[in-house]
Design an enzyme around this catalytic site. Structure first.
Site, PDB file in Angstrom:
ATOM      1  N   SER A  23      -2.981  -9.507   0.746  1.00  0.00           N
ATOM      2  CA  SER A  23      -2.824  -8.220   0.082  1.00  0.00           C
ATOM      3  C   SER A  23      -4.024  -7.306   0.380  1.00  0.00           C
ATOM      4  CB  SER A  23      -2.635  -8.446  -1.426  1.00  0.00           C
ATOM      5  OG  SER A  23      -2.143  -7.296  -2.047  1.00  0.00           O
TER       6      SER A  23
ATOM      7  N   ASP B 228       8.570  -9.757   1.557  1.00  0.00           N
ATOM      8  CA  ASP B 228       7.641  -8.925   0.796  1.00  0.00           C
ATOM      9  C   ASP B 228       7.951  -7.457   1.050  1.00  0.00           C
ATOM     10  OD1 ASP B 228       5.394  -7.996  -0.634  1.00  0.00           O
ATOM     11  OD2 ASP B 228       4.116  -8.091   1.150  1.00  0.00           O
TER      12      ASP B 228
ATOM     13  N   CYS C 111       3.451  -5.140   1.139  1.00  0.00           N
ATOM     14  CA  CYS C 111       2.697  -5.180   2.406  1.00  0.00           C
ATOM     15  C   CYS C 111       3.594  -5.876   3.421  1.00  0.00           C
ATOM     16  CB  CYS C 111       1.371  -5.919   2.247  1.00  0.00           C
ATOM     17  SG  CYS C 111       0.202  -5.141   1.116  1.00  0.00           S
TER      18      CYS C 111
ATOM     19  N   HIS D 157       5.357 -11.929  -0.723  1.00  0.00           N
ATOM     20  CA  HIS D 157       3.971 -11.485  -0.600  1.00  0.00           C
ATOM     21  C   HIS D 157       3.020 -12.675  -0.607  1.00  0.00           C
ATOM     22  CE1 HIS D 157       0.862  -8.425  -0.909  1.00  0.00           C
ATOM     23  NE2 HIS D 157       0.324  -9.059  -1.934  1.00  0.00           N
ATOM     24  N   MET D 158       3.371 -13.696  -1.390  1.00  0.00           N
ATOM     25  CA  MET D 158       2.532 -14.881  -1.541  1.00  0.00           C
ATOM     26  C   MET D 158       3.203 -16.046  -0.804  1.00  0.00           C
ATOM     27  SD  MET D 158       1.382 -14.067  -5.440  1.00  0.00           S
ATOM     28  CE  MET D 158       2.875 -13.140  -5.824  1.00  0.00           C
TER      29      MET D 158
END
Length: 547
Positions: free
Chosen positions: A273, A466, A469, A523-524
């Site tokens: 991130s 995601d 980003c 995202h993760m």
């Protein structure tokens, strides 16, 4: 035996009766860098000390005592010891926290935590010290050796918390990874307990073993930075990535000086991130110190914000069905986002040219409202386009368990925490970076060029579900990055990345630069794809930069 001024001052306090009891812990592996522990009542101690401070005769007695008892020439001690004396007395906040060697009080919260090591190198890292605690395994997070503690920047009242876990495999030879979460303003406890650390936290607030932890084959350090994030604290604030980088370098330098057995190993910085801003700058800061005591082997950035000028063009296609998932916006909303792109990019270009808050802040406000706002209004999870947002500000219920766990008194005591409470993200820090520092839109991708030209391997990986980003933007900026290998990288073939015989993603590489699209990761990535994530990091730290 040569004593440091810090140690002499502490021993002198005891010999003059300013403290009631002195306990020297053993063994001393690198005396005098490990601290002395003092048992005392703060108010009595302060009262006695004030009597010395304003009495010249008693002050002279203090320095004479230091010289006589420890056989040190008075003229070589006076300057340094007086500064320590001044630090203890004049800065009440610093004094109550027992900066240097002693436990004490943190504002309204009484903290009497003893740290097992104290590291200070005034020549290499002025005004910085590192307090380290051998964290008990009784917390149940992992059975490996682990350390927690604080980096203290004394003259700036900054205190950075970290928690490190040795490799489960071969800590004497396995590499070291520093992990950073983003935000800006979010604790790396998110990475620790939600993504890639030794355990997750369940709804009963108990650690649950993670077999796919990144410390399977590496020692991993989780750092709360910038200040006022997680367990870190300060009376001041940091509002830009460059300033934060200087603090992180100081932490690393002192950490590796305390643990020279790790300093000889490969060292990688990884994060996600806003770490797309942090890591290029932090790595450049490290490289600017040729006399550093540790190596920098590579960097890894997951779903990062690195080159906004390129990345902001790709919010509309990601939300509108061009990123491998069906559109989540109607045609009118997609058109609105598309129509706003020229104005957004013009503002970011102005920020890139001047790097002034007067151009960077307007770019941040306009572009975030125009390109991220329409998606947020749908109520969907910005970190995973497949799901709705639930569980507070960060869209995951399990993240709330982490906050509760880190606020348990027994956890805070075991870790030596010096804050009254823990929160996973500090939105004041977030606003400071966006508004006070104008940091959000700055062109930190230039630092990636610096890393590549100096031969540092760079991995950009992105979960392809995601939004915030997204992989489209990350793929685009890596293709456009202007470095000596840019043409060959952009023309390199996209290859299948396979894990256990399955097509797990697509990879592109030239020399020391790699882009990896991770299928079905948000995202993760380590949270959504733990097996593939561990395969990725194990391959990378083993030197397989092409996958």
């Amino acid at each position: 035996m040569k004593f440091s001024a810090t140690t002499l001052t502490t021993l002198a306090f005891a010999s003059l009766g300013l403290v009631d009891a002195l306990v020297i812990e053993t063994p001393f592996l690198n005396f005098p860098q490990q601290p002395l522990k003092l048992d005392f009542e703060y108010d009595k101690f302060a009262s006695k000390l004030s009597g010395y401070l304003f009495n010249e005769e008693r002050t002279n007695e203090f320095f004479t005592k230091v010289s006589q008892v420890f056989n040190e020439p008075l003229d070589t001690l006076t300057s340094e010891t007086k500064q320590i004396w001044k630090d203890f007395v004049f800065n009440s906040k610093q004094f109550r926290n027992m900066r240097l060697t002693m436990p004490g009080k943190k504002l309204s919260q009484v903290v009497k935590q003893n740290f097992d090591f104290y590291v200070q190198d005034r020549k290499a890292v002025p005004n910085h010290g590192l307090r380290i605690k051998a964290t008990p395994e009784s917390l149940g997070v992992d059975a490996v050796k682990q350390y927690s503690g604080y980096l203290d920047v004394d003259d700036e009242d900054k205190h950075f918390f970290f928690w490190a876990f040795e490799s489960r495999n071969d800590p004497k030879n396995d590499p070291v990874i520093l992990w950073l979460n983003g935000g800006p303003g979010c604790s790396s406890a998110t990475g620790l307990f939600f993504e890639l650390g030794p355990s997750a936290i369940d709804k009963s607030l108990k650690p649950v073993y993670n077999p796919y932890s990144w410390n399977s084959n590496a020692t991993v350090i989780f750092l709360d930075q910038p200040v006022n994030v997680g367990y870190s604290y300060s009376s001041k604030s940091v509002s830009n990535t460059v300033a934060a980088g200087k603090d992180v370098y100081a932490f690393l330098e002192l950490f590796f000086r305390q643990f020279p057995e790790y300093a000889k190993l490969d060292f990688h910085i990884a994060g996600e991130s806003y770490a797309g801003h942090y890591i290029p700058v932090f790595a450049s800061e490290i490289l600017s110190h040729p006399d550093r005591s540790f190596n920098l082997t590579s960097v890894l950035i997951g779903n990062g914000l690195t080159d906004p000028l390129v990345q902001y063009e790709h919010y509309e296609p990601m939300a509108c069905g061009q990123g491998g998932y069906s559109s989540v916006l109607d045609e009118e909303e997609c058109k609105s986002m598309s129509d706003a792109i020229p104005r957004c990019l013009s503002l970011i270009e102005s920020c890139y040219k001047s790097e002034s808050i007067w151009s960077c802040v307007p770019a941040t406000i306009y572009c975030n409202n125009a390109e991220i706002g329409p998606y947020q209004k749908t109520g969907r999870n910005v970190y995973d386009i497949r799901t709705m947002c639930e569980g507070g500000n960060l869209c995951y219920t399990d993240l709330e368990y982490i906050d509760s766990f880190m606020n348990k008194p027994e956890v805070m005591k075991a870790l030596g925490a010096e804050v009254s409470s823990f929160e996973s993200c500090n939105f004041d820090v977030n606003r400071d970076f966006m508004l006070s520092g104008g940091d959000w839109m700055k062109p930190y991708h230039k630092n990636v060029i610096d890393l590549l030209e100096k031969g540092v391997p760079v991995l950009i990986y992105a979960g392809d579900k995601d939004f915030i980003c997204n992989w489209l933007g990350n793929e685009a900026w890596t293709n456009k990055l202007q470095w000596s290998g840019s043409k060959k990288f952009s023309n390199a073939p996209v290859r299948k990345w396979e894990v256990n015989g399955k097509h797990a993603g697509d990879v592109k590489n030239y020399e020391n630069f790699t882009f990896l699209r991770v299928f079905d990761g948000g995202h993760m990535v380590p949270y959504d794809q733990p097996v593939n994530s561990l395969e990725m990091v194990n391959g990378w730290i083993a030197g397989d930069y092409k996958f």
